[in-house]
Write a protein that holds these residues in place. Structure first.
Motif, PDB file in Angstrom:
ATOM      1  N   TRP A 134      -6.884   4.690 -10.485  1.00  0.00           N
ATOM      2  CA  TRP A 134      -6.943   5.737  -9.468  1.00  0.00           C
ATOM      3  C   TRP A 134      -6.835   7.059 -10.212  1.00  0.00           C
ATOM      4  N   TYR A 173       0.914   7.075  -6.624  1.00  0.00           N
ATOM      5  CA  TYR A 173      -0.106   8.107  -6.814  1.00  0.00           C
ATOM      6  C   TYR A 173       0.537   9.489  -6.783  1.00  0.00           C
ATOM      7  N   ARG A 185      -8.582  -1.506  -1.295  1.00  0.00           N
ATOM      8  CA  ARG A 185      -8.150  -0.867  -0.052  1.00  0.00           C
ATOM      9  C   ARG A 185      -7.084   0.194  -0.291  1.00  0.00           C
ATOM     10  N   CYS A 186      -6.427   0.120  -1.446  1.00  0.00           N
ATOM     11  CA  CYS A 186      -5.440   1.142  -1.827  1.00  0.00           C
ATOM     12  C   CYS A 186      -6.084   2.315  -2.567  1.00  0.00           C
ATOM     13  N   GLY A 187      -7.388   2.271  -2.766  1.00  0.00           N
ATOM     14  CA  GLY A 187      -8.075   3.370  -3.426  1.00  0.00           C
ATOM     15  C   GLY A 187      -8.333   3.184  -4.900  1.00  0.00           C
ATOM     16  N   ARG A 188      -7.996   2.021  -5.437  1.00  0.00           N
ATOM     17  CA  ARG A 188      -8.251   1.769  -6.860  1.00  0.00           C
ATOM     18  C   ARG A 188      -9.716   1.398  -7.065  1.00  0.00           C
ATOM     19  N   THR A 189     -10.271   1.776  -8.207  1.00  0.00           N
ATOM     20  CA  THR A 189     -11.646   1.442  -8.551  1.00  0.00           C
ATOM     21  C   THR A 189     -11.650   0.699  -9.880  1.00  0.00           C
ATOM     22  N   LYS A 244       0.831  -1.208   0.000  1.00  0.00           N
ATOM     23  CA  LYS A 244       0.000   0.000   0.000  1.00  0.00           C
ATOM     24  C   LYS A 244       0.863   1.255   0.000  1.00  0.00           C
TER      25      LYS A 244
END
Length: 222
Positions: free
Chosen positions: A215, A137, A188-192, A130
């Motif tokens: 992301w 990012y 959980r790392c913010g990826r969609t 993470k």
């Protein structure tokens, strides 16, 4: 160039962590991390070699990150720049990453594409994957890219393939009805998710599918 220092904790014991751009002197440790991160049946030919690593630090050093714990390389993450549009999402890992050699890196690309991320098993309890993702990012923001994008394995899909499509499986993981060791980590790392991609990578557990996940740069609104 990228350099970040912080602490991770082994229970109550703080350990010095550094995320930085990797160099030629890191190649032996990076190859060892790959071997530990992706044991058989992962194909040996997909593990990094020195020619690939040389291209990473030559063609796009900004996208070549490693993480050290107390001076030892414990993980890495690599990317390249590509031009991406939602009208053309079908691709394989080999096609979009030039089989890991990134000779197709486009300095004018609008998307930072993840080639690989791996952490040695003894260090995974520290959340290093993470930390690497969050650092990439920051590279996206620094370079002014629209997004970070990559195809994640779906190693739990082979257990459900007779009951649902790959996209249905992906949706079920997003809703929390199922858990997948890779897709849940990326969430959980913010990826969609964008969509499931057929024939993304030779991977029996994923039935050769990859979950294309992004992301978006929060400073670029389109």
């Amino acid at each position: 160039m990228y350099h970040k220092e912080f602490l991770v904790f082994d229970q109550d014991t703080p350990l010095k962590a550094v995320i930085r751009n990797y160099t030629v002197g890191d190649f032996p440790e990076l190859i060892n991390v790959q071997k530990e991160s992706f044991p058989p049946p992962f194909p040996d030919e997909l593990l990094w070699n020195t020619d690939q690593l040389t291209n990473h630090i030559t063609l796009f050093p900004e996208g070549a990150l490693c993480i050290e714990i107390d001076g030892k390389v414990a993980g890495s993450m690599t990317g390249l720049l590509v031009h991406f549009s939602y009208e053309n999402t079908e691709h394989s890992w080999e096609e979009i990453t030039d089989n890991g050699y990134i000779r197709n890196h486009d300095p004018e690309g609008n998307t930072l594409y993840v080639v690989d991320i791996g952490v040695s098993p003894p260090y995974r309890k520290f959340g290093l994957g993470k930390w690497l993702m969050l650092s990439m990012y920051e590279v996206v923001i620094q370079l002014g890219c629209d997004r970070l994008l990559g195809g994640g394995r779906m190693p739990g899909y082979h257990k459900k393939m007779n009951k649902m499509t790959a996209d249905e499986y992906l949706d079920s993981v997003v809703r929390g009805e199922l858990k997948d060791p890779v897709i849940t980590f990326l969430l959980r790392c913010g990826r969609t998710p964008v969509q499931a991609v057929k024939n993304y990578l030779e991977d029996k557990e994923s039935c050769n599918y990859g979950a294309l996940m992004e992301w978006k740069n929060p400073f670029i609104i389109k």
